[in-house]
Design an enzyme around this catalytic site. Structure first.
Site, PDB file in Angstrom:
ATOM      1  N   SER A   1       0.867  -1.172   0.000  1.00  0.00           N
ATOM      2  CA  SER A   1       0.000   0.000   0.000  1.00  0.00           C
ATOM      3  C   SER A   1       0.905   1.223   0.000  1.00  0.00           C
ATOM      4  O   SER A   1       1.971   1.190  -0.621  1.00  0.00           O
ATOM      5  CB  SER A   1      -0.928  -0.085   1.207  1.00  0.00           C
TER       6      SER A   1
ATOM      7  N   HIS B   1      -2.591  -1.358  -3.510  1.00  0.00           N
ATOM      8  CA  HIS B   1      -3.667  -0.376  -3.350  1.00  0.00           C
ATOM      9  C   HIS B   1      -3.296   0.802  -4.228  1.00  0.00           C
ATOM     10  O   HIS B   1      -2.304   1.474  -3.969  1.00  0.00           O
ATOM     11  CB  HIS B   1      -3.769   0.098  -1.907  1.00  0.00           C
TER      12      HIS B   1
ATOM     13  N   ASP C   1      -4.580  -4.152   5.945  1.00  0.00           N
ATOM     14  CA  ASP C   1      -4.932  -5.137   4.921  1.00  0.00           C
ATOM     15  C   ASP C   1      -3.731  -6.040   4.659  1.00  0.00           C
ATOM     16  O   ASP C   1      -2.616  -5.560   4.494  1.00  0.00           O
ATOM     17  CB  ASP C   1      -5.350  -4.404   3.637  1.00  0.00           C
TER      18      ASP C   1
END
Ligand SMILES: C[S@@+](CC[C@H](N)C(=O)[O-])C[C@H]1O[C@@H](n2cnc3c(N)ncnc32)[C@H](O)[C@@H]1O
Lengths: 192, 275
Positions: free
Chosen positions: A12, A39, A132
């Site tokens: 991310s 992401h 996540d």
């Protein structure tokens, strides 16, 4: 330890630079297929594939539904879809609810791959500002897969890898600068 | 430790449901089904797979809940604005030449896609001579679609999509906001027909100039995709259009050679009838 049959890299915020650093060591004959779940933010949304392709000789390819997973390719999760993996080692795409505010979600793919690949899976979690991927790593670990985390001390945003370190029995904790060498080593796995 | 539903168990369940209720999910992609069934199993706190299976076999109401919960009904208005922009600029001008326009939204979920279409038809001056059929396997989403009521919290996003799709009106003119709900204009709803329809088992029911089936086929295995493509082919007039989701393609289908893609959007035009 056998050589893994699939590597999944989840990242991310702050992970793009790390990925760009890894890519040059992946060549078209690299024996382990790689799937990258990133992401995305809209800034590099449209030219992400091009940017990645400029750093490697290997094939960079956005995941297509029903596509077989083959070595020599680096697969990228498309924006706004979860990537699932079928028992016959093909990809599926899924437009269900976001998980951890994310679609694609790293957890979703780690889990799904864990079911299918078991001990033949290696997952790497990079820099990021949300949790996540952590639960997914735990699941992968429970199924005998190998868990690698970027050393949080070397992460631009340490939240995600730090969470992983706190919650999962990580197999390899690797500083960002050593990740290219680590990946290169996968080709001659297991390490002597 | 939560019991996880194994793929073999999933197959047992799917066979049960086909025999008992005639709903055939056996050609759905397993990875997504497994996630959805697992989610339901956990949500409803079944102590074992056997009990879950028993309940499904013996309680038709629970089976209805199963269908509602395992289908992925996530949708959005004017999703992929560039797709709607292409509809506006390249497809609607062709449809305008027909005296009457029939459009089928297969797998329309709660209807956002159908309302989006009605809006761009209205702006092209074509809504009065159009009929939009919205169908889905899930009866609950069809009920919602008929009402045309969506959360106000989504309107900002939809309004942005609308502008990016080439809309130049005030998007908020299409609905009336009441607390947290936005009810869409009856001038739009009046041109819509919603009904349940199962792409796996039900046949073609009309002829259309445009069929949209977006983000449904990703849940089907190749074989089932091919069957569904044949239904669409059969339901589409010659020179009609078929529109798919942004990650779906006609490329591997048995009808591909008689269709031509329009630009880079996932829209194909039927250029030959089946022989
Ligand atoms: C992800 S939604 C897509 C909604 C909308 N078309 C979009 O792209 O935003 C998928 C829909 O397909 C429906 N569906 C799944 N299986 C179906 C079947 N056999 N026949 C008809 N609809 C089905 C689901 O109930 C769900 O509402």
């Amino acid at each position: 330890m056998r050589r893994p049959k699939l590597m999944i890299i989840g990242g991310s915020a702050g992970s793009l630079q790390v990925i760009l650093g890894i890519l040059p060591v992946i060549h078209p004959e690299f024996p382990v297929p790689i799937l990258i779940i990133l992401h995305r933010n809209s800034v590099f949304e449209s030219n992400l594939e091009e940017l990645l392709a400029s750093r490697t000789q290997a094939l960079i390819k956005e995941v297509e539904e029903k596509e077989p997973i083959l070595p020599g390719a680096i697969y990228i999760a498309p924006a706004d879809y979860h990537v699932l993996i079928e028992a016959d080692h093909t990809f599926s795409l899924d437009y269900s609810e976001r998980v951890n505010f994310s679609r694609p979600s790293i957890d979703v793919t780690f889990r799904c791959a864990g079911d299918v690949y078991g001990a033949d899976l290696i997952c790497l979690l990079l820099s990021g500002g949300n949790a996540d991927g952590v639960e997914g790593l735990q699941y992968v670990k429970g199924r005998g897969g190998i868990v690698v985390v970027q050393d949080p001390a070397t992460a631009e945003v340490s939240y995600m890898p730090q969470h992983a370190v706190n919650q999962v029995a990580v197999d390899f904790l690797v500083p960002a600068e050593d990740l290219p060498a680590f990946l290169k080593g996968l080709a001659t796995w297991p390490p002597a | 430790m939560i019991t996880s539903i194994r793929y073999e168990e999933l197959d047992i369940l799917l066979n049960d449901l086909f025999t008992r209720y005639g709903y055939d999910f056996t050609e759905y992609s397993r990875a997504s089904l497994q996630r959805r069934v697992q989610r339901l199993f956990t949500l409803d706190k079944f102590p074992s797979f056997a009990e879950f299976r028993h309940r499904l076999q013996n309680d038709p109401l629970y089976f209805r809940r199963f269908v509602e919960e395992i289908t992925v009904n996530v949708t959005e208005m004017l999703r992929d604005p560039s797709f709607y922009r292409t509809l506006r600029t390249s497809i609607l001008p062709v449809l305008a030449t027909y005296p009457f326009i029939r459009i089928w939204h297969a797998g329309c979920s709660t209807g956002e896609e159908v309302y989006s279409m009605a809006i761009i038809l209205k702006e092209a001056g074509l809504l009065h001579k159009s009929l939009l059929y919205g169908t889905d396997i899930n009866p609950l989403v069809i009920e919602k679609a008929r009402k045309g009521i969506f959360p106000v919290s989504q309107m900002q996003k939809y309004s942005e999509n609308y502008i990016q799709s080439g809309g130049i009106q005030d998007f908020s003119a299409y609905y009336t906001a009441n607390y947290h709900l936005a009810k869409f204009d009856t001038s739009l709803t009046g041109k819509m027909i919603f009904s349940t329809h199962n792409l796996v088992s039900d046949s073609s029911f009309n002829e259309f100039q445009l069929i949209l089936c977006r983000n449904v086929l990703i849940y089907f295995e190749r074989n089932l995709q091919s069957k569904v493509f044949k239904i669409f082919d059969y339901s589409l007039e010659n020179f009609g259009y078929l529109a798919l989701g942004s990650k779906e393609s006609l490329r591997f289908s048995p009808i591909a050679d008689r269709y031509r893609q329009i630009g880079k959007e996932k829209i194909w035009r039927k250029v030959h009838e089946a022989t």
